[in-house]
Each structure stands twice: as C-alpha cells, then as structure tokens.
Design an enzyme around this catalytic site. Structure first.
Site, PDB file in Angstrom:
ATOM      1  N   LYS A 101      -7.465 -17.549   3.108  1.00 51.87           N
ATOM      2  CA  LYS A 101      -8.606 -18.451   3.627  1.00 51.87           C
ATOM      3  C   LYS A 101      -9.968 -17.628   3.443  1.00 51.87           C
ATOM      4  CE  LYS A 101      -6.879 -17.209   7.626  1.00 51.87           C
ATOM      5  NZ  LYS A 101      -5.364 -16.964   7.520  1.00 51.87           N
ATOM      6  N   GLU A 142      -4.509 -11.564  17.888  1.00 48.90           N
ATOM      7  CA  GLU A 142      -4.545 -10.030  17.546  1.00 48.90           C
ATOM      8  C   GLU A 142      -5.089  -9.253  18.686  1.00 48.90           C
ATOM      9  OE1 GLU A 142      -4.245  -8.914  14.158  1.00 48.90           O
ATOM     10  OE2 GLU A 142      -4.014 -11.107  13.625  1.00 48.90           O
ATOM     11  N   VAL A 151      -4.575 -23.213   4.650  1.00 50.11           N
ATOM     12  CA  VAL A 151      -5.382 -24.155   5.904  1.00 50.11           C
ATOM     13  C   VAL A 151      -3.997 -24.505   6.576  1.00 50.11           C
ATOM     14  CG1 VAL A 151      -6.549 -25.899   6.237  1.00 50.11           C
ATOM     15  CG2 VAL A 151      -7.228 -24.498   4.307  1.00 50.11           C
ATOM     16  N   ARG A 163       0.860  -1.138  -0.075  1.00 49.18           N
ATOM     17  CA  ARG A 163      -0.104   0.009   0.123  1.00 49.18           C
ATOM     18  C   ARG A 163       0.826   1.232  -0.022  1.00 49.18           C
ATOM     19  NH1 ARG A 163      -4.471  -1.733   3.283  1.00 49.18           N
ATOM     20  NH2 ARG A 163      -3.117  -1.746   4.948  1.00 49.18           N
ATOM     21  N   LYS A 165     -11.300 -22.254   7.311  1.00 49.00           N
ATOM     22  CA  LYS A 165     -10.326 -23.181   7.108  1.00 49.00           C
ATOM     23  C   LYS A 165     -11.184 -24.726   6.819  1.00 49.00           C
ATOM     24  CE  LYS A 165      -6.695 -21.001   9.187  1.00 49.00           C
ATOM     25  NZ  LYS A 165      -6.027 -20.751  10.594  1.00 49.00           N
TER      26      LYS A 165
HETATM   27  N1  HSE Z   1      -4.853 -16.556  13.309  1.00 46.25           N
HETATM   28  C1  HSE Z   1      -4.534 -17.691  12.935  1.00 46.25           C
HETATM   29  C2  HSE Z   1      -4.229 -18.830  14.405  1.00 46.25           C
HETATM   30  C3  HSE Z   1      -3.713 -17.841  11.925  1.00 46.25           C
HETATM   31  O1  HSE Z   1      -4.084 -18.253  15.435  1.00 46.25           O
HETATM   32  O2  HSE Z   1      -4.233 -19.780  13.689  1.00 46.25           O
HETATM   33  C4  HSE Z   1      -3.882 -17.399  10.612  1.00 46.25           C
HETATM   34  O3  HSE Z   1      -4.935 -18.252  10.174  1.00 46.25           O
END
Ligand code: HSE
Length: 448
Positions: free
Chosen positions: A112, A197, A139, A52, A212
């Site tokens: 995904k 996050e 996945v 970006r 997934k």
């Molecule tokens: N946030 C995902 C996890 C990884 O904790 O496995 C990305 O899909």
C-alpha cells in the site's frame, strides 16, 4: 484436468518477500497446487522466493522447497510469468516490480505504501507493457474491496467510502471503549498481542490508513490520489474520557478513512480524502466492527449502501487476497484477456478537508452561571451552525462535578451537518468567549 490444462505448460510464479505474508503465500501456492491448477487451467510453479538473507532461519511450510530461497531478486523477476511482491517498502520493491513488468510478467502486490506514493508509475508501466497489475491485499487484507470498487462498481457512481482500514487502531479504540483503559495501555496491549509494531507511529498516526484511503479514492473516483492528498489525523489525542463520552451520547470512536464527492465553494465538484477519528453512531454498521477487524462501507448511487467486513491483516488473510489476484492474472495468461487499466479520466480536483460537510461534537468547560449557554448558542447561530443537542452532565466521566463549588459546568454540544470550515471557525469563536474555560475536545461525527 481440462483440455486446456493438458496443453498449457506451468506458469512460473516468483515471490518477493518471505515474512508473515510471504510464507503463507508460499504455503498456499504449494499446498493447494492441485486446486489452483484446476481453477487456472495450468499449474502454478513457484520458481523462487527472493529474500535478503537466504540462510536466515524462517518458518516455512514443509511443502515449500527451501532451495527456492534466493538473494537474487533481480534475476528471479525476469524468469517469471507472475511476480508477487510482499516485501513492503518503497525500494527495492518499486524497481523490482518495474523490472518484472518490463520483462513481461504480470504483477501482484500488497504494498500500500508504494501504491499510495508512486502507484501511477507502476500502473503506467503495466499498461504500456500490456500486463496485469493487481493489488487486492494492499487495502484491508483479506477483504475483497479493491476488486469490488475497481470492477463490480465500475458501472455505478460511488458517492462516499467510509472505512475502518487499520486493525491496530480499531483494536486500541475498541479496548478503550470496552474496558475504559487509557490510550497508552491499549497500545501496549496491542503490541503484546502482535497487532501493533514496536514503533506504532504508522498505525496510530493514521499513515497506514491514509495510504489505503488514497488507493480506494483513486479507484472510486477515477482520479489520481496520492498519500500527500490525504488530510490525516491519528488517534493519539483520544482520551479515555472522549471514549466514555462517546458511549454516553450513543456513539463509538473509530479511525475512519473517508473518500467522498464534495462540492467546493465555487460549486466545482471534487473529492475529499481524509483520515481522522470520528464519532460513529451506534446504529451505524461500522460501529459494530470490533477488535482488529476492518470494514469498508460504500455508498453508491445505484447500489445504495454496501459493507465489506473481515480481517485486515495477518499472514493467511492477506495471503488469501494475494492468491485471488494470482489466479486472476494466471487465468488471463491461459485464456487471454487482461485486468483493468488505471482509470483516471475524471481527474477531479482534490478539495481541502475544510470543504467536507460533517458534524461536530464539542465538549467544553464553562463558568456555571446564567446566560453562558445562551452566549455559546449565539456564536453557533452567528456562524450558521445548527445545534442538534446540548447536554450538561451533572457528573462528567472525569469525576469532577458538573456544578457546585468549582463553579464549572461541562457542556457537550452536537451540531447538525455544516461545512467543516464553518464548524472549525465556530469552535475558534467559542474558545475566546470570556466564560469558556476550556474546549475539552472536538470530534467529528460521521456516518449519521
Ligand atoms: N498495520 C495494519 C493494521 C496492517 O493494523 O491494520 C497492515 O496494513
């Protein structure tokens, strides 16, 4: 250097996205260029990295030429033989991949969310254009699971897939189990370690695992399954007490992505795809998957049981899966041939989760007086649900007394397998019994 490599000019590779995964893909493409050229039969030339903001500071390996950074993603995808998409999100990723396919490029994506929401648009475009679309990294990160299900098991008949496909939730549940900490504290720890996050919703509410599950179910059952077909329940309601009880009864709680062949009430065959926390017996291979690791357990008619284990996230693990796809697509460019197309011939109906056969473990608080257990057992019998075990702990892990002055007893009832709908109706009927004070928790038991 082989003869074909001497004749074959470089294959142009474009990279969309340069975050944790993209920067690792760029590093591996450049640092391992000699090996990759030998494996492919032609050099892979990284011709641009779309971002970006090209002037933003970013950690890039020294081997990567910073002048490759560009803000012109549209222009980049039309001058590449292979386009790698690791930017995430629905747009502009979808439009850019469609543009790349239209321009004749093979595409490799780790996205995904996009595949679970609108994969068929991309698969159809790739099939029409006669180009490859690969998505191993979408996945379970580094774990080879897309290719095994899509190709290695293409001659078999998959019955069921049970996956721990979200590392954040596996870390949280594992911390709760090994330390006794609360859900909130475990999430905080996962955030401090960079697994979760700042907004952990996508992981803890099961959205990431559901995407997934949709992808794996589509491949395993040759049927289109999208995110909205997946019944989803996250782990936010799991308490330290649930986790302690799981251990006391020989289980561990895991967030499972499940795709399985089921038979509806009318005898029609279909597929159930769901994500929910479940008690997994300690004897099952998935119970030993600790920390942020992922694993996918596959049951197939001829192959029997298979398990795939490894790191489901992170820059290098995800980049490994991406590079494997790039090599496959590049080999086709050099040697001819093409990867598999979307296989949806079975077109099985997606049946509701209530059709699935499962087992329940129900914890409840009841009046501690004669005949109460018999009353509860009578409800189970009347619904045709068979009891596997009943436990009446004298000291539940919440510190209250199982019997004594409060007059409350705690029961833990584990059922044998029954249709989810019958089990749910049974719990509803037990909840309204006069001596039942509270249904403390209801968890499914899977993998038994
Ligand atoms: N946030 C995902 C996890 C990884 O904790 O496995 C990305 O899909």
């Amino acid at each position: 250097m082989g003869a074909s490599q001497q004749e074959q000019g470089p294959l142009r590779v474009a990279l969309l996205g340069c975050g944790v995964v993209g920067s690792e893909v760029a590093r591996l493409l450049t640092q391992q260029s000699a090996d990759l050229a030998s494996r492919v039969g032609a050099p892979l030339e990284l011709v641009g990295i779309a971002v970006r903001d090209a002037s933003a500071p970013r950690p890039l390996a020294e081997s990567v030429d910073r002048s490759l950074l560009t803000e012109d993603a549209e222009g980049l995808v039309t001058r590449a033989d292979i386009v790698i998409e690791v930017m995430g999100g629905i747009e502009p990723a979808r439009s850019l991949l469609l543009r790349a396919i239209e321009a004749g490029a093979a595409v490799v994506t780790a996205n995904k969310a996009l595949l679970a929401e609108d994969g068929p648009t991309l698969y159809k475009a790739a099939d029409t254009a006669g180009v490859d679309i690969y998505f191993e990294a979408a996945v379970a990160g580094a774990i080879p699971i897309v290719r095994p299900v899509r190709e290695s098991l293409a001659g078999d008949h998959v019955r069921r897939i049970l996956g721990i496909v979200n590392g954040t939730t596996n870390y949280v549940l594992d911390q709760m189990a090994s330390t006794g900490m609360s859900f909130d504290d475990a999430v905080k720890q996962a955030q401090d370690l960079g697994y979760a996050e700042a907004d952990p919703t996508a992981d803890v509410e099961g959205f990431d695992a559901a995407a997934k599950a949709a992808i794996l179910a589509s491949l395993a059952f040759h049927t289109r399954v999208s995110l909205e077909d997946v019944a989803r329940e996250g782990i936010t309601a799991i308490t330290a007490d649930d986790v302690a009880w799981a251990a006391q009864t020989g289980h561990v709680i895991k967030l499972l992505a499940i795709a399985e062949a089921v038979t509806g009430d009318d005898g029609a065959h279909g597929v159930s795809v769901r994500v929910h926390p479940a008690l997994v017996p300690l004897t099952h291979p998935l119970a030993g998957v600790r920390g942020a690791f992922n694993a996918v357990f596959v049951e197939a008619d001829a192959a029997g049981e298979l398990m795939f284990y490894g790191r489901g996230a992170g820059g290098s693990p995800t980049a490994s899966a991406v590079l494997g796809d790039v090599v496959s697509a590049a080999r086709h460019r050099v040697l001819g041939g093409k990867g598999p197309e979307e296989s949806i011939y079975a077109a099985l109906p997606i049946l509701p989760a209530s059709t699935a056969v499962t087992r329940y473990q129900v914890r409840l608080a009841v009046d501690d007086r004669p005949g109460v257990l018999a009353q509860v057992a009578q409800v189970l019998a009347s619904k045709g649900v068979s009891i596997e075990a009943v436990r009446q702990p004298s000291e539940p892990s919440d510190g209250t007394q199982g019997d004594g002055p409060t007059g409350v007893a705690h029961l833990v009832i584990t059922t044998h397998a029954a249709a989810e709908a019958a089990l749910a109706a049974t719990v509803d009927a037990i909840a309204v019994l006069e001596p039942v004070r509270e249904i403390t928790s209801v968890l499914r038991v899977e993998g038994a």
